[in-house]
Design a protein around this motif. Structure first.
Motif, short mmCIF file in Angstrom:
data_model
loop_
_atom_site.label_atom_id
_atom_site.label_comp_id
_atom_site.label_asym_id
_atom_site.label_seq_id
_atom_site.Cartn_x
_atom_site.Cartn_y
_atom_site.Cartn_z
N LEU A 18 0.83 -1.19 0.00
CA LEU A 18 0.00 0.00 0.00
C LEU A 18 0.87 1.25 0.00
O LEU A 18 1.96 1.27 0.58
CB LEU A 18 -0.91 0.01 1.23
CG LEU A 18 -1.91 -1.15 1.31
CD1 LEU A 18 -2.65 -1.11 2.64
CD2 LEU A 18 -2.91 -1.06 0.17
N GLU A 19 0.39 2.29 -0.65
CA GLU A 19 1.11 3.55 -0.69
C GLU A 19 0.78 4.38 0.55
O GLU A 19 -0.39 4.56 0.89
CB GLU A 19 0.73 4.34 -1.95
CG GLU A 19 1.17 3.68 -3.25
CD GLU A 19 2.66 3.65 -3.42
OE1 GLU A 19 3.34 4.52 -2.84
OE2 GLU A 19 3.17 2.75 -4.12
N GLY A 20 1.83 4.87 1.22
CA GLY A 20 1.61 5.72 2.39
C GLY A 20 0.90 4.97 3.50
O GLY A 20 1.17 3.81 3.78
N THR A 22 -2.33 4.06 3.70
CA THR A 22 -3.64 3.68 3.17
C THR A 22 -4.20 2.48 3.93
O THR A 22 -3.50 1.49 4.15
CB THR A 22 -3.52 3.33 1.68
OG1 THR A 22 -2.92 4.42 0.98
CG2 THR A 22 -4.89 3.03 1.09
N GLN A 23 -5.46 2.57 4.30
CA GLN A 23 -6.12 1.48 5.02
C GLN A 23 -6.44 0.35 4.05
O GLN A 23 -7.10 0.57 3.03
CB GLN A 23 -7.41 1.97 5.67
CG GLN A 23 -8.23 0.90 6.36
CD GLN A 23 -7.52 0.34 7.59
OE1 GLN A 23 -6.90 1.08 8.34
NE2 GLN A 23 -7.62 -0.96 7.79
N PRO A 24 -5.98 -0.88 4.30
CA PRO A 24 -6.31 -1.99 3.40
C PRO A 24 -7.79 -2.33 3.45
O PRO A 24 -8.44 -2.16 4.49
CB PRO A 24 -5.45 -3.14 3.94
CG PRO A 24 -5.21 -2.80 5.37
CD PRO A 24 -5.13 -1.30 5.42
N GLN A 48 -1.33 -6.83 4.70
CA GLN A 48 -1.28 -5.38 4.48
C GLN A 48 -1.57 -4.62 5.76
O GLN A 48 -0.98 -3.55 6.01
CB GLN A 48 -2.27 -4.99 3.38
CG GLN A 48 -1.87 -5.46 2.00
CD GLN A 48 -2.89 -5.10 0.94
OE1 GLN A 48 -4.10 -4.99 1.23
NE2 GLN A 48 -2.46 -4.93 -0.29
N SER A 49 -2.46 -5.15 6.59
CA SER A 49 -2.78 -4.50 7.87
C SER A 49 -1.57 -4.51 8.79
O SER A 49 -1.27 -3.50 9.46
CB SER A 49 -3.95 -5.21 8.55
OG SER A 49 -5.13 -5.13 7.76
N LEU A 52 0.86 -1.96 7.59
CA LEU A 52 0.44 -0.61 7.95
C LEU A 52 0.73 -0.31 9.41
O LEU A 52 1.20 0.79 9.75
CB LEU A 52 -1.06 -0.45 7.66
CG LEU A 52 -1.67 0.90 8.07
CD1 LEU A 52 -1.01 2.05 7.33
CD2 LEU A 52 -3.18 0.90 7.81
#
Length: 209
Positions: A18-20, A22-24, A48-49, A52
């Motif tokens: 994810l870019e930056g 961003t919430q998956p 992804q979570s 993040l």
């Protein structure tokens, strides 16, 4: 630091990052997916979570580290990282970065600018119009081949840089995907029997065909 810094292997995963911050999210058609596809989507969502959460914590605890991660996407970092591509058919890409770098506005961001907006230090590299034209043509050909490979990877559901390795349980399914993708690729790109042979010789995913 930006060359050595990297995320811990514990949170590394195969799939899009994810870019930056961003919430998956799960796919919009999640409920319509097969059980196997739903499981894969859930695993990607969890990976992804976790990624993040690490990024957020790193931002609070080690902002310099996050800066090093983000510096990878800047032009100077791309140029340094591209040096190795000379030995991997990536010279047109490196040359493209180099010709971009000598532009006054880009070079000024590297060395700083004076009050008149000019770079503090003149760029020592110069290219003739003929050189720029040749490099642009070579880069266009290189980019076309990159796009070709990217399209095949997207059809396979694989990530950029995939080395054809899969779990034993996924081998048969991936082999079927690769054969189908190869057929579509040859239909798109090969116009003659000779071209089919030529593309066969450079097909990169030989482990599944």
């Amino acid at each position: 630091m930006f060359l050595a810094a990297h995320q811990p292997s514990l949170i590394e995963f195969d799939g899009p990052k994810l870019e930056g911050f961003t919430q998956p999210i799960l796919p919009a058609n999640f409920e319509e997916m097969s059980p196997k596809a739903q499981q894969a989507a859930k695993e990607l969502f969890l990976s992804q979570s976790l990624w993040l959460l690490y990024e957020l914590e790193a931002q609070k605890q080690a902002p310099d580290l996050v800066h090093a991660f983000r510096y990878r996407d800047t032009h100077p970092r791309e140029l340094l990282g591209a040096i190795g591509t000379i030995f991997n058919d990536g010279e047109p890409y490196m040359q493209s970065l180099s010709t971009d770098m000598v532009q006054e506005d880009v070079w000024g961001k590297v060395v700083g600018t004076a009050v008149n907006g000019k770079p503090l230090i003149p760029c020592p590299v110069r290219y003739s119009e003929e050189q720029l034209q040749t490099q642009a043509e070579q880069y266009a050909l290189w980019q076309r081949d990159v796009d070709r490979k990217k399209q095949v990877l997207e059809e396979l559901g694989a990530y950029s840089g995939w080395n054809v390795a899969v779990l034993p349980s996924e081998f048969d399914e991936m082999t079927t995907r690769v054969k189908a993708a190869k057929g579509r690729f040859l239909d798109r790109e090969a116009k003659t029997a000779e071209e089919v042979v030529a593309w066969e010789q450079v097909w990169p995913f030989r482990g599944h065909t």
